[in-house]
Write a protein that holds these residues in place. Structure first.
Motif, PDB file in Angstrom:
ATOM      1  N   CYS A   1      -1.574   1.930  -2.849  1.00 23.23           N
ATOM      2  CA  CYS A   1      -2.488   3.034  -2.554  1.00 23.23           C
ATOM      3  C   CYS A   1      -1.842   4.406  -2.658  1.00 23.23           C
ATOM      4  O   CYS A   1      -2.331   5.286  -3.381  1.00 23.23           O
ATOM      5  CB  CYS A   1      -3.054   2.905  -1.136  1.00 23.23           C
ATOM      6  SG  CYS A   1      -3.365   1.244  -0.553  1.00 23.23           S
TER       7      CYS A   1
ATOM      8  N   ALA B   1      -6.433  -1.688   2.045  1.00 22.03           N
ATOM      9  CA  ALA B   1      -5.527  -1.399   3.156  1.00 22.03           C
ATOM     10  C   ALA B   1      -6.289  -1.167   4.441  1.00 22.03           C
ATOM     11  O   ALA B   1      -5.881  -1.639   5.517  1.00 22.03           O
ATOM     12  CB  ALA B   1      -4.668  -0.182   2.816  1.00 22.03           C
TER      13      ALA B   1
ATOM     14  N   CYS C   1       0.819  -1.207   0.000  1.00 22.06           N
ATOM     15  CA  CYS C   1       0.000   0.000   0.000  1.00 22.06           C
ATOM     16  C   CYS C   1       0.854   1.259   0.000  1.00 22.06           C
ATOM     17  O   CYS C   1       0.655   2.162  -0.813  1.00 22.06           O
ATOM     18  CB  CYS C   1      -0.938   0.012   1.208  1.00 22.06           C
ATOM     19  SG  CYS C   1      -1.911   1.532   1.323  1.00 22.06           S
TER      20      CYS C   1
END
Length: 463
Positions: free
Chosen positions: A48, A315, A43
């Motif tokens: 992300c 996440a 992430c």
């Protein structure tokens, strides 16, 4: 070889792993956190955060390109990709530094190296081995995350890339084909189009973002057509041929697409191979770790969190799993994490944000005649008009009962999903939400307006 004993040993330092470690430490437990790469996992370093930094750079490019529509004279002179990467890296670097400080200040022992589950112990828990050293835990938490899938017979390399390579392209392609029209695929397609790339998305299922409510899929497809993003849905890829000047993607109907880069974005698979899980008695199903609702594997004292566990690969789900397992180990008896109440956001342009059941899912679960829907068009929302975005907010409720699903599309609508998660998570009725005052002019008003419709007292919408 040394053996060190802890209350909790966590294998994997991504979202679920470090959340487990931090919360367990807060609760007074001794914790070892094993990570073979960089703390923060996919992430923070390859998912992300860098992806959303790219998306923000794309938003800035679009703003410059469209500035005259707002009476502002500006020009877009091009994309400085090394500059974009520097911006990306700075964001990731600040967060990485902060996370390292958090883990250190919490007293968590960070073990750097590739670990594997060496054995499960008869009394519960197990041993994680790293470079010959053994870390014994009364409880072991498996948090090794996931990796980018590919298609059978399709080798990654050269002009065929995954999202990992897409984040570090040395230069922008002129043409790109994206295989996969779910979250990762449409996000990167959106970025590349904003950067001036000619993009085609290929999705085997009948619609883009096929797991979302059909209303969102339809509106995203309209928005992509308007933006010049081509897509083919309901068709499979049969092969990719690479050459010196590009790549050719062949489809099952015999047609083909030429590209400089082919992105394979067909989802992520759990990272469980060759880590000793099955040998220690942990049950796997097609690579996923099988757990009960309390994330216990069935091997006493061994738990799994995050992308290893079948369900949403997000996440914030990993964070929630980590907090839950730490509190479970500490004997606090927390409430299980329910995927149904976890918010989902796809950060393309326009953004999709949702939580709970889609309309088809709700009708299947409660009965076709037992569900009511309100679909509020953002055309009636002042802030959305200022932002020049189109879209809608759709509420799905059980008749005379709570809201069980909320589905939104439009620029920046991901920022509204927090209230949506509260509404669904707390089983709120539309009448409860309609009684709340939403600030004007905000996009957040659209949630209140949709609730007003279902409560039978629409204000800026037709009944």
């Amino acid at each position: 070889m040394t053996t060190t004993t802890f209350d909790v040993v966590v294998l994997g330092g991504g979202s679920g792993g470090y959340a487990t470690a931090l919360r367990a430490s807060q609760l007074g437990l001794s914790v070892a956190l094993v990570e073979k790469d960089r703390l923060g996992g996919t992430c923070l370093h390859r998912g992300c955060i860098p992806t959303k930094a790219l998306l923000h750079a794309a938003e800035v490019a679009d703003a410059a390109r469209e500035a005259t529509a707002f009476g502002v004279r500006a020009t877009l002179d091009g994309i400085d990709l090394p500059g974009v990467h520097a911006y990306q890296d700075a964001v990731v670097g600040r967060l990485y530094q902060g996370l390292q400080g958090l883990v250190k200040s919490a007293g968590v022992v960070l073990v750097e190296g590739a670990g594997r589950l060496a054995e499960a112990l008869p009394e519960g828990g197990g041993v994680v081995e790293v470079a010959g050293d053994r870390y014994q835990g009364r409880h072991v938490v498996l948090a090794t995350g996931s990796f980018a899938r590919t298609l059978p017979g399709l080798e990654i390399g050269g002009r065929v890339i995954t999202s990992d390579e897409a984040l570090r392209l040395p230069e922008l392609p002129e043409r790109a084909v994206v295989i996969g029209g779910s979250v990762i695929g449409v996000e990167l397609a959106s970025v590349w189009r904003s950067f001036g790339v000619e993009v085609t998305v290929v999705e085997a299922l009948p619609t883009l973002v096929p797991l979302e409510d059909p209303a969102l899929s339809r509106q995203l497809e309209r928005a992509f057509r308007k933006r010049g993003i081509a897509f083919r849905t309901g068709i499979r890829t049969t092969g990719v041929e690479q050459g010196a000047d590009g790549a050719t993607v062949t489809l099952e109907d015999g047609s083909s697409l030429d590209a400089d880069v082919v992105l394979v974005a067909v989802g992520r698979a759990p990272r469980t191979a060759d880590l000793g899980f099955a040998e220690a008695g942990v049950r796997l199903d097609r690579g996923w770790v099988v757990t009960d609702e309390r994330l216990a594997t069935g091997v006493p004292g061994i738990y799994a969190v995050g992308d290893l566990v079948p369900g949403l690969q997000l996440a914030h789900r990993g964070f929630a799993h980590g907090i839950f397992v730490a509190e479970e180990i500490a004997g606090l008896a927390p409430q299980p994490v329910r995927d149904l109440t976890i918010p989902r956001v796809t950060y393309c342009e326009p953004e999709l944000a949702s939580v709970g059941l889609t309309e088809p899912q709700a009708r299947e679960q409660y009965g076709a005649d037992a569900v009511e829907v309100a679909d509020y068009n953002l055309g009636g929302n002042g802030r959305s008009q200022i932002l020049r975005t189109t879209g809608s907010v759709k509420l799905v409720r059980v008749k005379d009962g709570p809201v069980v699903g909320i589905h939104m599309i439009g620029s920046r609508m991901g920022e509204q999903v927090g209230e949506a998660a509260l509404i669904v998570g707390w089983d709120a009725h539309p009448e409860d939400v309609a009684a709340l005052i939403h600030a004007h002019p905000t996009q957040n008003e659209a949630l209140g307006e949709a609730a007003l419709v279902l409560a039978g007292k629409p204000l800026h919408a037709h009944a």
